[in-house]
Each structure stands twice: as structure tokens, then as C-alpha cells.
Design a protein around this motif. Sequence first.
Motif, PDB file in Angstrom:
ATOM      1  N   ALA A 117      58.325  58.629  55.773  1.00  8.45           N
ATOM      2  CA  ALA A 117      59.314  58.911  56.572  1.00  8.45           C
ATOM      3  C   ALA A 117      60.584  58.414  56.237  1.00  8.45           C
ATOM      4  O   ALA A 117      61.614  58.983  56.445  1.00  8.45           O
ATOM      5  CB  ALA A 117      58.666  58.568  58.077  1.00  8.45           C
ATOM      6  N   CYS A 118      60.617  57.170  55.718  1.00  8.60           N
ATOM      7  CA  CYS A 118      61.891  56.644  55.207  1.00  8.60           C
ATOM      8  C   CYS A 118      62.323  57.023  53.756  1.00  8.60           C
ATOM      9  O   CYS A 118      63.277  56.496  53.468  1.00  8.60           O
ATOM     10  CB  CYS A 118      61.626  54.708  55.297  1.00  8.60           C
ATOM     11  SG  CYS A 118      61.297  54.322  56.892  1.00  8.60           S
ATOM     12  N   GLY A 119      61.451  57.833  53.210  1.00 13.89           N
ATOM     13  CA  GLY A 119      61.975  58.153  51.826  1.00 13.89           C
ATOM     14  C   GLY A 119      61.712  57.148  50.897  1.00 13.89           C
ATOM     15  O   GLY A 119      62.530  57.248  49.656  1.00 13.89           O
ATOM     16  N   LEU A 120      60.846  56.108  50.838  1.00 16.29           N
ATOM     17  CA  LEU A 120      60.522  55.108  50.007  1.00 16.29           C
ATOM     18  C   LEU A 120      59.400  55.417  49.088  1.00 16.29           C
ATOM     19  O   LEU A 120      58.813  54.544  48.557  1.00 16.29           O
ATOM     20  CB  LEU A 120      60.207  53.876  50.699  1.00 16.29           C
ATOM     21  CG  LEU A 120      61.560  53.373  51.371  1.00 16.29           C
ATOM     22  CD1 LEU A 120      61.225  51.912  52.537  1.00 16.29           C
ATOM     23  CD2 LEU A 120      62.759  53.313  50.781  1.00 16.29           C
ATOM     24  N   THR A 121      58.854  56.796  49.137  1.00 15.38           N
ATOM     25  CA  THR A 121      57.496  57.230  48.398  1.00 15.38           C
ATOM     26  C   THR A 121      58.258  57.929  47.302  1.00 15.38           C
ATOM     27  O   THR A 121      59.225  58.275  47.153  1.00 15.38           O
ATOM     28  CB  THR A 121      56.579  57.879  49.227  1.00 15.38           C
ATOM     29  OG1 THR A 121      57.324  58.854  49.620  1.00 15.38           O
ATOM     30  CG2 THR A 121      56.088  57.046  50.401  1.00 15.38           C
ATOM     31  N   VAL A 122      57.214  57.730  45.861  1.00 15.66           N
ATOM     32  CA  VAL A 122      57.627  58.260  45.003  1.00 15.66           C
ATOM     33  C   VAL A 122      56.311  59.362  44.351  1.00 15.66           C
ATOM     34  O   VAL A 122      55.325  58.954  45.000  1.00 15.66           O
ATOM     35  CB  VAL A 122      57.897  57.343  43.906  1.00 15.66           C
ATOM     36  CG1 VAL A 122      59.381  56.728  44.230  1.00 15.66           C
ATOM     37  CG2 VAL A 122      57.002  56.266  43.492  1.00 15.66           C
ATOM     38  N   PRO A 145      53.644  55.170  48.311  1.00 18.45           N
ATOM     39  CA  PRO A 145      54.586  54.126  48.836  1.00 18.45           C
ATOM     40  C   PRO A 145      54.560  52.843  47.724  1.00 18.45           C
ATOM     41  O   PRO A 145      53.518  52.725  46.971  1.00 18.45           O
ATOM     42  CB  PRO A 145      53.904  53.657  50.113  1.00 18.45           C
ATOM     43  CG  PRO A 145      52.419  53.729  50.022  1.00 18.45           C
ATOM     44  CD  PRO A 145      52.165  54.948  49.119  1.00 18.45           C
ATOM     45  N   PRO A 146      55.560  51.943  47.830  1.00 18.96           N
ATOM     46  CA  PRO A 146      55.471  50.519  47.141  1.00 18.96           C
ATOM     47  C   PRO A 146      54.262  49.826  47.541  1.00 18.96           C
ATOM     48  O   PRO A 146      53.820  49.954  48.432  1.00 18.96           O
ATOM     49  CB  PRO A 146      57.026  50.275  47.631  1.00 18.96           C
ATOM     50  CG  PRO A 146      57.702  51.090  48.166  1.00 18.96           C
ATOM     51  CD  PRO A 146      56.811  52.270  48.736  1.00 18.96           C
ATOM     52  N   LEU A 160      57.344  43.630  48.766  1.00 26.38           N
ATOM     53  CA  LEU A 160      56.866  45.131  47.947  1.00 26.38           C
ATOM     54  C   LEU A 160      57.509  44.894  46.520  1.00 26.38           C
ATOM     55  O   LEU A 160      58.283  44.581  46.114  1.00 26.38           O
ATOM     56  CB  LEU A 160      57.873  45.981  48.756  1.00 26.38           C
ATOM     57  CG  LEU A 160      57.656  45.780  50.186  1.00 26.38           C
ATOM     58  CD1 LEU A 160      58.533  47.301  51.047  1.00 26.38           C
ATOM     59  CD2 LEU A 160      56.222  46.212  50.495  1.00 26.38           C
ATOM     60  N   ARG A 161      56.586  45.635  45.683  1.00 28.64           N
ATOM     61  CA  ARG A 161      57.008  45.947  44.333  1.00 28.64           C
ATOM     62  C   ARG A 161      57.544  47.440  44.179  1.00 28.64           C
ATOM     63  O   ARG A 161      56.935  48.478  44.709  1.00 28.64           O
ATOM     64  CB  ARG A 161      55.735  45.759  43.419  1.00 28.64           C
ATOM     65  CG  ARG A 161      55.959  46.086  41.909  1.00 28.64           C
ATOM     66  CD  ARG A 161      54.850  45.622  41.125  1.00 28.64           C
ATOM     67  NE  ARG A 161      54.611  44.443  41.187  1.00 28.64           N
ATOM     68  CZ  ARG A 161      55.127  43.320  40.458  1.00 28.64           C
ATOM     69  NH1 ARG A 161      56.133  43.794  39.583  1.00 28.64           N
ATOM     70  NH2 ARG A 161      54.797  42.238  40.628  1.00 28.64           N
ATOM     71  N   LEU A 162      58.932  47.494  43.756  1.00 30.23           N
ATOM     72  CA  LEU A 162      59.213  48.841  44.012  1.00 30.23           C
ATOM     73  C   LEU A 162      58.836  49.792  42.884  1.00 30.23           C
ATOM     74  O   LEU A 162      58.325  49.191  41.925  1.00 30.23           O
ATOM     75  CB  LEU A 162      60.849  48.573  43.796  1.00 30.23           C
ATOM     76  CG  LEU A 162      61.445  47.676  44.847  1.00 30.23           C
ATOM     77  CD1 LEU A 162      63.051  47.512  44.576  1.00 30.23           C
ATOM     78  CD2 LEU A 162      61.489  48.261  46.251  1.00 30.23           C
ATOM     79  N   ALA A 163      59.041  50.953  43.033  1.00 32.06           N
ATOM     80  CA  ALA A 163      58.784  51.873  42.022  1.00 32.06           C
ATOM     81  C   ALA A 163      59.803  52.145  41.048  1.00 32.06           C
ATOM     82  O   ALA A 163      61.036  51.778  41.446  1.00 32.06           O
ATOM     83  CB  ALA A 163      58.207  53.244  42.777  1.00 32.06           C
ATOM     84  N   PRO A 164      59.563  52.658  39.823  1.00 33.50           N
ATOM     85  CA  PRO A 164      60.531  52.924  38.868  1.00 33.50           C
ATOM     86  C   PRO A 164      61.395  53.862  39.522  1.00 33.50           C
ATOM     87  O   PRO A 164      61.254  54.974  40.183  1.00 33.50           O
ATOM     88  CB  PRO A 164      59.797  53.718  37.786  1.00 33.50           C
ATOM     89  CG  PRO A 164      58.683  52.818  37.741  1.00 33.50           C
ATOM     90  CD  PRO A 164      58.038  53.111  39.266  1.00 33.50           C
ATOM     91  N   GLY A 165      62.777  53.444  39.363  1.00 35.42           N
ATOM     92  CA  GLY A 165      64.015  54.139  40.066  1.00 35.42           C
ATOM     93  C   GLY A 165      64.455  53.825  41.242  1.00 35.42           C
ATOM     94  O   GLY A 165      65.636  54.037  41.868  1.00 35.42           O
ATOM     95  N   GLY A 182      62.495  44.314  40.287  1.00 36.84           N
ATOM     96  CA  GLY A 182      61.371  45.054  40.975  1.00 36.84           C
ATOM     97  C   GLY A 182      60.571  44.685  41.962  1.00 36.84           C
ATOM     98  O   GLY A 182      59.563  45.284  42.565  1.00 36.84           O
ATOM     99  N   VAL A 183      60.991  43.478  42.758  1.00 32.44           N
ATOM    100  CA  VAL A 183      60.386  42.864  43.848  1.00 32.44           C
ATOM    101  C   VAL A 183      61.181  42.429  45.006  1.00 32.44           C
ATOM    102  O   VAL A 183      62.251  41.642  44.754  1.00 32.44           O
ATOM    103  CB  VAL A 183      59.310  41.633  43.448  1.00 32.44           C
ATOM    104  CG1 VAL A 183      58.586  40.952  44.677  1.00 32.44           C
ATOM    105  CG2 VAL A 183      58.465  42.158  42.272  1.00 32.44           C
ATOM    106  N   VAL A 184      60.994  42.973  46.218  1.00 34.37           N
ATOM    107  CA  VAL A 184      61.795  42.368  47.264  1.00 34.37           C
ATOM    108  C   VAL A 184      60.757  41.878  48.290  1.00 34.37           C
ATOM    109  O   VAL A 184      59.646  42.070  48.295  1.00 34.37           O
ATOM    110  CB  VAL A 184      62.628  43.917  47.947  1.00 34.37           C
ATOM    111  CG1 VAL A 184      63.463  44.325  46.919  1.00 34.37           C
ATOM    112  CG2 VAL A 184      61.514  44.959  48.492  1.00 34.37           C
TER     113      VAL A 184
END
Length: 457
Positions: free
Chosen positions: A54-59, A81-82, A98-103, A133-135
Motif C-alpha cells: 500500500a505504501c508503494g515500497l514493493t518491487v 516487499p523489502p 530493511l534491505r532496500l530493493a534495487p532502485g 542498501g540498508v535503512v
Amino acid sequence: MTELVTLAELGGPLAAIGGAAYARHTYPAAYWSMVGLPLSVARLLASYPSTMDACGLTVEPSRWRAVAVQATTRREVRPVPPRRGIIRPTTTGLRMRLRLAPGQEPADVAASAERLRHAWGVHAVHVRDIKPGVVELQLVGFDVLRKVRMPRRLNGGPLQVPVALREDATAFVRDYRTVPHELVLGATLSGKSMYLRNLLTGLAAQPVVLVGIDCKRGVELAPFAPRLSALATDPDQAAELLPALVKEMEDRYDLIKARQGIAPGTPEELITSDIWGLPEDERPAPIVLFIDEVAELFLVATRKEEERRDEMVTQLIRLAQLGRAAGIYLEVCGQRFGAELGKGATMLRAQLTGRVCHRVNDEASAKMALGDIAPEAVLAACAIAPELPGLAVIGDTSGGWSRIRTPYLSLADAAATCRTTAHLAPDVPALDPFRPYVSPMPVEAPGPVAAARPVTE
């Protein structure tokens, strides 16, 4: 009878609900540990994929993942999701990496912080960049600024004072080595004096020279006189004290130059451009200058006072521009600090890296403190309520800002701390003429002495 039984059965749950509501308001930390933390963790685990979507954080999943899902489950391939790390509970909230996805970038997660707060039922969500890549998501379970309790473990050091609590439940440490000069603005009863009180008592326990300029006849800084090496209580005394500080700064530069003029071939670690590179036995003690109600140094009524004002402003600007390398730091406080004060005000403000803005009476005052470094923090400063004294917005020239609140410290306790640490004040001969008079502590009258009882056989 049936009605009485029904009321008796409802009494237990109602009492539990009422007790939980009372604990949430009165003891938020205990309520979070017993009730809020389990509920928030349950919400997070149950709704993590859907919330991220819902937050647009999936890839979109990778090609190999999509092929594996279709081959094994024959289900529809959905965005992922991340990757979530371990949930680490704390006394005020919880942390999760969280480990961010590429992009993706940390700003994408920070933009959804408000949505995540509502989805997981916490007070606030803060995003911190750990490494590429990590937050780290720091979820705060309750309003930690409503009743300030400083963390038990405080990392301090030379010229570092934990002076307030941030909204993410971490301590705000005033570090003079990193941010040498600071401007503190706030209206009457906004908590500006409490911030100054905590800062001064924190420095009192360190071998630091404390100098004060309080043009309100010393009512703010006089209680700390035992620990002050110099105190000016009106503009006339300030006009004599500032040249002495400038002369001390010039003498320290001569000391640094003498160290730089050593013979060729000397190791680089022995060549310095500030006092911190000098040997410890040669290094002069750092000086922190507190100026309360700086506007009083700018206000003039006659031409003679105008000349005195110009001289003082010039000396203050010199201290702000050149004082850091000589170990001289400024803490400038006032209600307003803008161009309307007179010539040199804007130039002096530009040299003050740190900014602390308490509740102000108008938006223009907030812009004076934060408008040139963090424009988005101006609205946050204007939204501070009068019933929350000590709440402030801090910022620096990096553009970052956050809310803080200073813990309560009584004037009697602060004065007692300064009296017990008076022996830590370094000796600066140039400031001896400005040392404030300290009245001796009153001696309590001895109580009645009991007469010895006669000896009997």
C-alpha cells in the motif's frame, strides 16, 4: 438477579479497560512494555507485506524468483516487499532494519513514515540510513517528549553535554567540537533558560572556562557565579570583557604559531592549526561564552552607545569567525535575532552553526533561527504549544532538524552543582578582573547542646 450477574461479569473487563487507559496516560512506558509492544509487533508481522504494498515500497520479483514461484506453487506472482530484519524491542519502541530493493532509496521509506505509523499503531516512525542498501526503522511507541526521561546510558566526552531528549528517544548531545557556535531563540517562558541551565551545569563538571554576559543585571547567570570565570551584567561591563576575550584569543594564536614554527623534519602529528593539536601540558583550557538576551548588546539610545555597540558587535564577529581554533565557543541566546537589531546582526548569525528554536511569538522569529538552514522546520517551530515549555526544534547547516525537549532542572540544584564544581574552573589570568563576587554560604546556627547527665554510683 440476572441483571446483577451481568453487571458483575462486565465489571472485570471494564475495570481492565479503565486501568489500561489510566496506565497509558500516566505511565506510558509501562503501558508500552506490557500492552503496546505486543500489539504493535502483532500488527507489524500480520500486515507487513500488505502495508509495504500500500505504501508503494514493493518491487517486482526477479525473473528466477517468479519462475520458482510459478513452478512450485502455481500461484500469481506478486510484488515483494523489502527484506525485513530482526525486530528489536526497546523501552520506548522497537527497531527493525530493511534491505532496500534495487532502485529504492531511503527517501522512499521516509516518505511513507506517516503511513507506517498509522498502520502499525505507534506514535512515530523514524528512518535512519545505516549503509548503502540498508535503512533502520525506529518505531516510537508513545510521546517521549511529554514527560522527559533521559536515557540511562549517555555517551559524553570533552565538550559534549547530553542536554535534551530527541523525539526518537535518543539524547541530543551538544558537541562543541563538531558545532562550535550556537544560536538559541525563544519567547518568554518557552524553556530557553532551562536549556541554558542544563547546558551550563553539564559543562560545569568539565575543565572548561565558563564566561557569561547577562545584561538583565545577572538574574539568569548570577546563580552560577561560583563556577563562572567572568561575568558581565550590563553592556558597559560587556564592552570591557569582550576585548579581553579577543586578546586571549590572539595570545592563543601566538601559542599555536610558536608550535608551527618548529624545525623542519618534525613529524606531522606535532604540527597543528588549533589548540587541540598542542601537547596536553601546553594546551589552554577551552572557553565557552554564554550570552543571554543578546539584543541588549545591540540596543542603543545615544550616539556614544552606538559606537560602543559597533565595537562589541565587531568583537563578537571576530570571536565567532576565529574563536574555534583557539578553543573559544559561543552560546548566543535571545528572543529575536534579525537584521532589525542593527549592523552586524545578520553577519554574526551566519557564523552560528547550531540553531535551537523554542516557542516564538511570530513566524518571522522562527525564520531567523531556521529559515536559512532548514526551511521545513519553520512550521514545526511555529506549532509548539505554550503548555509545553522546553520543547524546541534544532537544526544545523547540514539541513537536518528534529524536535527536542529539555528535562526539568531546578535553579537550586543547578546552583548547587556550580558551587560544588567551583574548584574545576581553570585559571585564566586575563579574566581575573571580571570574576564575579561569590557570597559565602550562610552558616547554620548550632542547635542546643544537651547537658551531660551527672555520674551516679
